[in-house]
Design an enzyme around this catalytic site. Sequence first.
Site, mmCIF file in Angstrom:
data_model
loop_
_atom_site.group_PDB
_atom_site.id
_atom_site.type_symbol
_atom_site.label_atom_id
_atom_site.label_comp_id
_atom_site.label_asym_id
_atom_site.label_seq_id
_atom_site.Cartn_x
_atom_site.Cartn_y
_atom_site.Cartn_z
ATOM 1 N N LYS A 183 -0.647 4.878 4.508
ATOM 2 C CA LYS A 183 -1.529 3.918 5.204
ATOM 3 C C LYS A 183 -1.040 3.721 6.641
ATOM 4 O O LYS A 183 0.147 3.518 6.872
ATOM 5 C CB LYS A 183 -1.574 2.576 4.467
ATOM 6 C CG LYS A 183 -2.560 1.596 5.093
ATOM 7 C CD LYS A 183 -2.911 0.460 4.149
ATOM 8 C CE LYS A 183 -3.859 -0.554 4.795
ATOM 9 N NZ LYS A 183 -5.150 0.023 5.180
ATOM 10 N N HIS A 185 0.839 -1.216 0.000
ATOM 11 C CA HIS A 185 0.000 0.000 0.000
ATOM 12 C C HIS A 185 0.863 1.251 0.000
ATOM 13 O O HIS A 185 2.050 1.199 0.314
ATOM 14 C CB HIS A 185 -0.926 0.021 1.224
ATOM 15 C CG HIS A 185 -2.083 -0.925 1.115
ATOM 16 N ND1 HIS A 185 -2.003 -2.235 1.503
ATOM 17 C CD2 HIS A 185 -3.349 -0.742 0.638
ATOM 18 C CE1 HIS A 185 -3.169 -2.823 1.277
ATOM 19 N NE2 HIS A 185 -4.001 -1.945 0.747
HETATM 20 N N1 LIG Z 1 -12.773 -1.340 2.771
HETATM 21 C C1 LIG Z 1 -12.216 -0.832 1.659
HETATM 22 O O1 LIG Z 1 -12.563 -1.206 0.516
HETATM 23 C C2 LIG Z 1 -11.197 0.245 1.808
HETATM 24 C C3 LIG Z 1 -10.860 0.674 3.053
HETATM 25 N N2 LIG Z 1 -10.031 1.736 3.214
HETATM 26 C C4 LIG Z 1 -9.851 2.193 4.586
HETATM 27 O O2 LIG Z 1 -10.561 3.421 4.733
HETATM 28 C C5 LIG Z 1 -9.936 4.212 5.741
HETATM 29 C C6 LIG Z 1 -9.645 5.607 5.197
HETATM 30 O O3 LIG Z 1 -8.697 5.509 4.167
HETATM 31 P P1 LIG Z 1 -8.212 6.831 3.369
HETATM 32 O O4 LIG Z 1 -9.380 7.499 2.747
HETATM 33 O O5 LIG Z 1 -7.085 6.387 2.536
HETATM 34 O O6 LIG Z 1 -7.668 7.709 4.596
HETATM 35 P P2 LIG Z 1 -7.600 9.303 4.720
HETATM 36 O O7 LIG Z 1 -6.708 9.563 5.898
HETATM 37 O O8 LIG Z 1 -7.279 9.910 3.412
HETATM 38 O O9 LIG Z 1 -9.093 9.710 5.090
HETATM 39 C C7 LIG Z 1 -9.686 9.499 6.342
HETATM 40 C C8 LIG Z 1 -10.599 10.677 6.587
HETATM 41 O O10 LIG Z 1 -11.374 10.437 7.758
HETATM 42 C C9 LIG Z 1 -11.358 11.652 8.519
HETATM 43 N N3 LIG Z 1 -11.660 11.429 9.931
HETATM 44 C C10 LIG Z 1 -10.933 10.799 10.865
HETATM 45 N N4 LIG Z 1 -11.550 10.887 12.052
HETATM 46 C C11 LIG Z 1 -12.706 11.602 11.847
HETATM 47 C C12 LIG Z 1 -13.770 12.041 12.694
HETATM 48 N N5 LIG Z 1 -13.777 11.764 13.992
HETATM 49 N N6 LIG Z 1 -14.780 12.742 12.146
HETATM 50 C C13 LIG Z 1 -14.791 13.020 10.837
HETATM 51 N N7 LIG Z 1 -13.797 12.677 9.974
HETATM 52 C C14 LIG Z 1 -12.773 11.954 10.492
HETATM 53 C C15 LIG Z 1 -9.952 12.170 8.320
HETATM 54 O O11 LIG Z 1 -9.871 13.520 8.721
HETATM 55 P P3 LIG Z 1 -8.478 14.079 9.338
HETATM 56 O O12 LIG Z 1 -7.563 14.177 8.192
HETATM 57 O O13 LIG Z 1 -8.882 15.374 9.940
HETATM 58 O O14 LIG Z 1 -8.028 13.059 10.352
HETATM 59 C C16 LIG Z 1 -9.820 11.980 6.823
HETATM 60 O O15 LIG Z 1 -10.444 13.021 6.091
HETATM 61 C C17 LIG Z 1 -8.686 3.426 6.180
HETATM 62 O O16 LIG Z 1 -9.002 2.676 7.323
HETATM 63 C C18 LIG Z 1 -8.437 2.507 5.000
HETATM 64 O O17 LIG Z 1 -7.730 1.345 5.320
HETATM 65 C C19 LIG Z 1 -9.485 2.384 2.156
HETATM 66 C C20 LIG Z 1 -9.759 1.990 0.887
HETATM 67 C C21 LIG Z 1 -10.625 0.853 0.606
HETATM 68 O O1 LIG Z 2 -5.762 2.044 3.166
HETATM 69 C C1 LIG Z 2 -5.988 1.764 1.951
HETATM 70 O O2 LIG Z 2 -5.650 2.500 1.030
HETATM 71 C C2 LIG Z 2 -6.682 0.493 1.677
HETATM 72 N N1 LIG Z 2 -7.161 -0.172 2.674
HETATM 73 C C3 LIG Z 2 -7.893 -1.379 2.635
HETATM 74 C C4 LIG Z 2 -7.144 -2.458 3.386
HETATM 75 O O3 LIG Z 2 -6.664 -2.190 4.502
HETATM 76 O O4 LIG Z 2 -7.068 -3.577 2.888
HETATM 77 C C5 LIG Z 2 -8.334 -1.747 1.245
HETATM 78 C C6 LIG Z 2 -7.441 -1.341 0.130
HETATM 79 O O5 LIG Z 2 -6.430 -2.276 -0.022
HETATM 80 C C7 LIG Z 2 -6.895 0.072 0.275
#
Ligand SMILES: NC(=O)C1=CN([C@@H]2O[C@H](COP(=O)(O)OP(=O)(O)OC[C@H]3O[C@@H](n4cnc5c(N)ncnc54)[C@H](OP(=O)(O)O)[C@@H]3O)[C@@H](O)[C@H]2O)C=CC1
Ligand SMILES: O=C(O)C1=N[C@H](C(=O)O)C[C@H](O)C1
Length: 269
Positions: A162, A158
């Site tokens: 991450k 990743h």
């Molecule tokens: N299941 C799936 O298919 C996938 C899962 N993921 C998961 O999704 C999650 C997010 O990934 P990603 O988008 O890359 O991460 P980012 O850090 O880019 O985004 C997370 C967002 O959540 C916000 N956030 C955190 N805490 C709060 C809160 N209390 N209230 C409101 N907003 C909040 C952060 O704000 P701030 O910057 O202010 O902290 C940020 O804008 C991770 O756990 C990742 O592993 C990602 C891709 C695919």
């Molecule tokens: O954090 C990410 O970017 C992603 N998180 C998920 C994971 O923890 O597997 C899904 C995807 O691979 C992207």
Amino acid sequence: MADLPGIVVTGASGRMGQMLVRTIAASGKARLVGCVERAGHGWIGQDIGVAMGGGPLGVAVTDDPLEAFARAQAVIDFTAPAATVEFAALAAQARAVHVIGTTGLEAAHLAKIEAAARHAVVVRAGNMSLGVNLLVRLTQKIAAALDEDWDVEIVEAHHRMKVDAPSGTALMLGRAAAEGRGVDLDAAMDSGRHGITGARQRGAIGIAAVRGGDIVGEHDVIFAADGERVILRHVATDRAIFARGALRAALWGQGAKPGQYDMMDVLGL
Ligand SMILES: NC(=O)C1=CN([C@@H]2O[C@H](COP(=O)(O)OP(=O)(O)OC[C@H]3O[C@@H](n4cnc5c(N)ncnc54)[C@H](OP(=O)(O)O)[C@@H]3O)[C@@H](O)[C@H]2O)C=CC1
Ligand SMILES: O=C(O)C1=N[C@H](C(=O)O)C[C@H](O)C1
């Protein structure tokens, strides 16, 4: 348009948050009715489309999740574990479907999500893409067909931002391999090898994590025996695959009974 399900995106400024906003706005299947960020975030009060650098979408970013959820049929949440637990309780209160993509959730978080799922529909998966969920099924079938002469190793890669390891996807794949073999992943998992580890333990399910650059997400499941290897691989090149899966889950959840579901339920795999 007004009868399409209304969806709130939490963590709307994040990598997945912005992808979800674009996906929902372009879908023709749902309405974007709210965008949540934490109090003090620079985007609070701004139109989300404008904050993202485009045209207005008519939705102002708010730091009041309960007010936003009360107007929604679904909440799509890719944030962080502490936030997701808080959102689970609020989504249940609003009886909105809660689609959880957040990874890195520990037992205490999962217990709170389970409690919320007694009152509302929760769809949670460490990976929402069709391809990975197919890979999970394949992994389970192959693990069931092979004995422990075949060592199972999972390698995930990743981007450098991450924060959790192993990835949620690697854990899904590890669990599938363990289920196929009829063992418990917690007992079989060997992750983060370092130093004089000794020879590999027979039956172990190894997981290794790579972090670098802008890698969206790559997962290999390696079945290694003497003289041959089977390697299953998924490569994500666009976060749109996760957003499409999450939107599909939010729509699927509209007809479901309260409880916790995953993408296997949504995709019928
Ligand atoms: N299941 C799936 O298919 C996938 C899962 N993921 C998961 O999704 C999650 C997010 O990934 P990603 O988008 O890359 O991460 P980012 O850090 O880019 O985004 C997370 C967002 O959540 C916000 N956030 C955190 N805490 C709060 C809160 N209390 N209230 C409101 N907003 C909040 C952060 O704000 P701030 O910057 O202010 O902290 C940020 O804008 C991770 O756990 C990742 O592993 C990602 C891709 C695919
Ligand atoms: O954090 C990410 O970017 C992603 N998180 C998920 C994971 O923890 O597997 C899904 C995807 O691979 C992207």
